[in-house]
Design an enzyme around this catalytic site. Structure first.
Site, PDB file in Angstrom:
ATOM      1  N   ASP A   1      42.852  45.506  41.263  1.00  0.00           N
ATOM      2  CA  ASP A   1      44.299  45.697  41.312  1.00  0.00           C
ATOM      3  C   ASP A   1      44.958  45.224  40.027  1.00  0.00           C
ATOM      4  OD1 ASP A   1      46.790  46.204  42.897  1.00  0.00           O
ATOM      5  OD2 ASP A   1      47.068  44.055  42.556  1.00  0.00           O
TER       6      ASP A   1
ATOM      7  N   GLU B   1      42.799  50.141  38.872  1.00  0.00           N
ATOM      8  CA  GLU B   1      44.180  50.603  38.994  1.00  0.00           C
ATOM      9  C   GLU B   1      44.860  50.227  37.684  1.00  0.00           C
ATOM     10  OE1 GLU B   1      48.436  49.850  41.169  1.00  0.00           O
ATOM     11  OE2 GLU B   1      47.039  48.253  40.699  1.00  0.00           O
TER      12      GLU B   1
END
Length: 728
Positions: free
Chosen positions: A409, A462
């Site tokens: 993330d 990401e």
């Protein structure tokens, strides 16, 4: 002072006072058995809960009764013998009497190799040594605790077993590596514990959860739970053998993104194993990606502000339940991806913030260590112990829970020192630049360790910027990720489908521009949870037009997405056109499937997955420019675009998108070969809730050169639809 047989002189008064105050930093120098080698043996015990303490030898024989020194429960006395020996203690308090082994008679927990690897920052199985481990030492059952807190004056393990009294179980400090350790006899799996820490100035910090606990209390409670390394009965050998081939660049990868707490509320890990696995298998997705499972205090963070990086959240059951969930998915041929958050951590008092009274895990300078967007702390990736801690967390999930991939993330926030900061609010790197060189080295290190230690597992970034070579090998100068989310594609295409069809002819580039850079990375096309929160509405709600057009647009969009190069990701609810914006506190609106339009959307996604998996042309060359060919990207006036997906030795698939609500008859499109073709998927089919305009039966390619191809098809293009056509 000289040691004598007088109990009050067995230990300096200053040491006794420090033990009783709970400020002594070296309890093994004071407590336990001392002497031997010619010196008299003595035993010192701090037991404020007892009125009397006796030393027991073999067979429970009383060897000595210790004398109480002072009023706070410090006991000392000599015992017979010349060399140290195993012993037990008998405690008396009023009518109560009990026996226990003395924690301060046991040897060090960490070995020389542990110290060496910790010092090097290369203890990649850190979780096998730090944390709380049920163990047997010298024939005695108990729990071994170890925690990194190099700047602490004193660290104690506390729990109900000692009335949460930090004076009673102070730990031994391994000076060279800053780890505090203690074996506590008689503790068991399931016992609650925390660490009580005195900071560098002697200040008592809020009780801390164990950074390497394998289980935590269910929030809002915050204690760690004694739980050994996860052990599960695995039945997924078949999947594990095939995993590498299932996750390669040329494999079909279609990901169903899931928030475990709101897919269907009230399910524990075992119920999810049954219901989710069956559903994903029915829908044809190849993988499930879970929003972070790591324990996190704030449910509203969706898991993206974790504290327990080695503990599956207790919200859905014990750690073994999560292992059974993974095992069931694997047995059903479904891969498991976990969202993993090494970018930052929350400032909750029981967590990593100010852990030993210093900025141990983050930076002291808020320009480096504080993330204003999320009010979180940023890890100090340049500190080898912190990098080692995070690397071990990544490897832990792959090792102990058979997880197949980690979606990392907020990578962009890690890569750039000026991420979301204005001039003067960040500190340049040693070259004066904005790149976070320590974070780059950390990410490369994690990805290399995953590749070396767990072949077949992958990492997915990401990453929302144009940072180069995110998904290229480290040896070639890349970051080493397996795939990268294509945020640009998502932003452009979703923006296109929000537009009224009357204006789309001016924005055809939003659909075609992605192919300009489609092979600069190995991409995942994400329609993730981020696109259905914070007031954006649901996917169906973002589509242009009236209700019929919204459904038609979303079906056409899905068809375009599944035909486009790149692996697929869809957040739960999107597959049946959830109408309400996602709410983590509520289940998906499954009742919508009683409506044919929603049921049709679900069937379309299942059929798209089936075609994507079945036809090599749609997946084998996802990451290779030889697998794609524009037929006509320029018919913006009609908002039509067409392209081929190809794979060597396989039938090509022609995708045609008609993105206005107008039926286009006898629309000629060039194809690479003559003969018979057939329509294999039509997003406007009645079974999907469409108007059923299309091309039933066979299609004969005419020997009419068109679009630079030797043959062509005359097609009926349904309104707001995508069709797939292939040679018969």
């Amino acid at each position: 002072m000289n040691v004598t047989s007088k109990p009050g002189e067995l230990v300096p008064e200053s040491d006794v006072a420090a033990i009783m105050r709970g400020t002594h930093g070296d309890p093994f120098r004071v407590l336990g058995m001392h002497g031997g080698g010619g010196a008299p043996l003595s035993v010192r015990v701090f037991a404020p809960q007892a009125a009397e303490v006796a030393v027991l030898g073999q067979g429970g024989k009383v060897l000595a009764s210790l004398e109480r020194i002072g009023a706070e429960g410090f006991f000392a006395g000599t015992v017979p013998g010349e060399e140290k020996f195993p012993y037990r203690l008998r405690f008396v308090s009023g009518p109560h009497e009990w026996e226990a082994d003395d924690p301060y008679r046991f040897p060090e927990v960490l070995g020389e190799l542990d110290e060496y690897l910790l010092g090097e920052g290369r203890h990649y199985q850190l979780y096998t040594r730090l944390g709380a481990h049920p163990a047997e030492i010298e024939g005695v059952q108990g729990v071994s605790f170890a925690v990194w807190a190099p700047n602490a004056r004193r660290v104690s393990v506390v729990g109900a077993f000692n009335a949460w009294d930090g004076r009673r179980h102070p730990m031994r400090k391994r000076i060279g590596v800053g780890v505090w350790e203690l074996f506590v006899p008689g503790l068991h799996t399931g016992d609650l514990y925390k660490y009580e820490i005195l900071g560098p100035s002697g200040e008592r910090l809020p009780l801390k959860s164990d950074p390497l606990s394998f289980a935590q209390e269910a929030p809002p409670a915050t204690a760690s739970v004694v739980h050994g390394l996860p052990e599960a009965e695995w039945h997924d050998a078949g999947w594990m053998q095939e995993r590498e081939s299932r996750q390669r660049r040329d494999a079909p990868i279609s990901i169903y993104e899931v928030h475990a707490g709101s897919w269907r509320q009230g399910l524990d890990y075992d119920a999810l194993a049954e219901e989710l696995s069956a559903y994903v298998r029915e829908m044809g997705f190849t993988h499930v990606e879970f929003l972070p499972i790591s324990e996190h205090p704030f449910t509203g963070s969706w898991g993206y502000q974790p504290i327990g990086l080695f503990a599956p959240t207790a919200r859905f059951g014990p750690p073994e339940g999560f292992a059974r969930l993974v095992d069931r998915l694997h047995r059903d041929g479904i891969g498991v991806i976990l969202d993993w958050v090494p970018a930052h951590f929350p400032s909750d008092a029981h967590g990593l913030a100010n852990f030993d009274g210093t900025h141990l895990y983050d930076h002291a300078d808020p320009r480096q260590g504080f993330h204003r967007d999320w009010n979180t702390q940023i890890y100090n990736f340049g500190r080898q112990e912190v990098a080692n801690f995070l690397q071990a967390s990544a490897l832990f999930w792959l090792d102990r829970y058979h997880v197949d991939a980690l979606r990392v993330d907020a990578v962009a926030s890690m890569l750039y020192l000026d991420y979301s900061r204005n001039a003067g609010e960040w500190v340049p790197n040693r070259h004066g630049g904005r790149e976070n060189l320590e974070a780059i080295d950390f990410l490369r290190g994690v990805n290399e360790r995953v590749r070396l230690d767990h072949p077949g597992c992958i990492t997915i970034a990401e990453e929302s910027t144009a940072f180069p070579q995110v998904s290229r090998p480290v040896e070639d100068g890349g970051l080493g990720f397996g795939f990268k989310w294509n945020m640009g594609w998502m932003h452009d295409t979703l923006g296109y489908f929000r537009r009224d069809p009357i204006h789309r002819k001016h924005h055809q580039n939003d659909l075609t521009f992605g192919m300009v850079y489609a092979y600069s990375e190995d991409f995942v096309l994400p329609l993730s949870h981020d696109e259905v929160v914070h007031g954006k509405g649901s996917l169906i709600g973002q589509m242009a037009g009236d209700r019929w057009q919204k459904f038609a647009n979303l079906r056409a969009y899905f068809g375009f997405m599944w035909a486009h190069p790149g692996k697929k990701l869809l957040f739960m609810g999107g597959e049946f056109a959830q109408e309400r914006e996602w709410n983590h506190d509520a289940s998906l609106d499954w009742h919508l499937l009683d409506d044919p339009s929603h049921a049709g959307m679900k069937r379309l996604v299942a059929d798209l997955n089936r075609e994507y998996r079945k036809r090599p042309a749609l997946h084998r060359m996802d990451c290779d420019p030889e697998g794609f060919e524009w037929i006509d990207a320029g018919d913006s006036e009609n908002s039509v675009l067409s392209f081929l997906r190809k794979a060597p030795g396989e039938k090509p698939v022609l995708a045609v998108c008609n993105l206005t609500p107008v039926v286009r008859s006898d629309y000629r499109i060039g194809v690479p070969e003559g003969g018979e073709w057939r329509e294999i998927l039509n997003s406007d089919a009645a079974i999907y809730g469409g108007s059923d305009v299309g091309n039933p039966g066979g299609l004969q390619a005419e020997e009419v050169s068109w679009h630079g191809r030797p043959a062509s098809l005359r097609l009926t293009l349904p309104p707001l639809a995508t069709i797939f056509v292939t040679p018969a």
